[in-house]
Design an enzyme around this catalytic site. Sequence first.
Site, mmCIF file in Angstrom:
data_model
loop_
_atom_site.group_PDB
_atom_site.id
_atom_site.type_symbol
_atom_site.label_atom_id
_atom_site.label_comp_id
_atom_site.label_asym_id
_atom_site.label_seq_id
_atom_site.Cartn_x
_atom_site.Cartn_y
_atom_site.Cartn_z
ATOM 1 C CE LYS A 1 67.802 40.009 1.445
ATOM 2 N NZ LYS A 1 66.895 39.198 2.288
ATOM 3 C CE1 TYR B 1 67.501 34.266 0.160
ATOM 4 C CE2 TYR B 1 66.707 35.430 -1.779
ATOM 5 C CZ TYR B 1 67.344 35.437 -0.549
ATOM 6 O OH TYR B 1 67.836 36.610 -0.029
ATOM 7 C CG ASN C 1 65.947 40.959 5.418
ATOM 8 O OD1 ASN C 1 66.207 40.992 4.216
ATOM 9 N ND2 ASN C 1 66.149 39.874 6.152
ATOM 10 C CG HIS D 1 71.616 37.002 1.450
ATOM 11 N ND1 HIS D 1 70.969 35.985 2.108
ATOM 12 C CD2 HIS D 1 72.741 36.448 0.919
ATOM 13 C CE1 HIS D 1 71.658 34.864 1.966
ATOM 14 N NE2 HIS D 1 72.744 35.120 1.240
ATOM 15 C CD GLU E 1 74.628 32.302 -0.099
ATOM 16 O OE1 GLU E 1 75.134 33.365 0.318
ATOM 17 O OE2 GLU E 1 73.685 31.723 0.475
HETATM 18 P P1 CMP Z 1 67.880 36.286 3.871
HETATM 19 O O1 CMP Z 1 68.966 36.386 4.880
HETATM 20 O O2 CMP Z 1 68.160 36.793 2.507
HETATM 21 O O3 CMP Z 1 67.421 34.754 3.770
HETATM 22 C C1 CMP Z 1 66.102 34.351 3.469
HETATM 23 C C2 CMP Z 1 65.155 35.510 3.342
HETATM 24 O O4 CMP Z 1 63.782 35.188 3.407
HETATM 25 C C3 CMP Z 1 65.359 36.441 4.526
HETATM 26 O O5 CMP Z 1 66.595 37.094 4.440
HETATM 27 C C4 CMP Z 1 64.133 37.334 4.386
HETATM 28 O O6 CMP Z 1 64.305 38.344 3.395
HETATM 29 C C5 CMP Z 1 63.075 36.367 3.832
HETATM 30 N N1 CMP Z 1 62.040 36.003 4.796
HETATM 31 C C6 CMP Z 1 60.740 36.326 4.672
HETATM 32 N N2 CMP Z 1 60.038 35.836 5.690
HETATM 33 C C7 CMP Z 1 60.884 35.168 6.478
HETATM 34 C C8 CMP Z 1 60.732 34.442 7.698
HETATM 35 N N3 CMP Z 1 59.552 34.303 8.304
HETATM 36 N N4 CMP Z 1 61.835 33.890 8.245
HETATM 37 C C9 CMP Z 1 63.046 34.021 7.634
HETATM 38 N N5 CMP Z 1 63.243 34.702 6.467
HETATM 39 C C10 CMP Z 1 62.172 35.284 5.897
#
Ligand code: CMP
Length: 140
Positions: free
Chosen positions: A11, A51, A114, A117, A128
């Site tokens: 990311k 998303y 984070n 993904h 995906e």
């Molecule tokens: P990802 O695994 O890419 O899938 C959805 C993304 O939403 C997650 O990682 C985070 O980057 C983002 N995100 C932001 N806030 C939240 C939340 N409260 N719960 C889950 N995903 C979140």
Amino acid sequence: MAVQRTFSIIKPDATRRNLTGKINALLEAGGLRIVAQKRIWMSRQQAETFYGVHKERPFFKSLVDFMTSGPVVVQVLEGEDAVAKNREIMGATNPANAAEGTIRKTFAESIEANSAHGSDSPENAAIEIAYFFSGSEIVG
Ligand code: CMP
């Protein structure tokens, strides 16, 4: 468990801090093989569609803003039980809950930023992967 493929994104928080090599070293050390890879800057439309399952969530707009804030590396990972293995190496979505040594515990800045993904099922992995790669771009 048979050899599987899964989809992975490094990311914008990680590309900004020049961490793509360190993250991929953890994926490779965990037994996964990078069989397709490209560095792209996602459009808003691409991020919103990718998303789309989260579009009713309160964090959706912020997530799309973040995912389009800089380059990402999209990639296909291959290996035994690759979907679960990638999720194990990444750690929990919220870095505060991620296990020691995982990508998110080591590198993530927040639950949103984070660092990585990974697909949550083989079915979503196929969707995906097809969203970003054609068959001829995946070389096992
Ligand atoms: P990802 O695994 O890419 O899938 C959805 C993304 O939403 C997650 O990682 C985070 O980057 C983002 N995100 C932001 N806030 C939240 C939340 N409260 N719960 C889950 N995903 C979140």
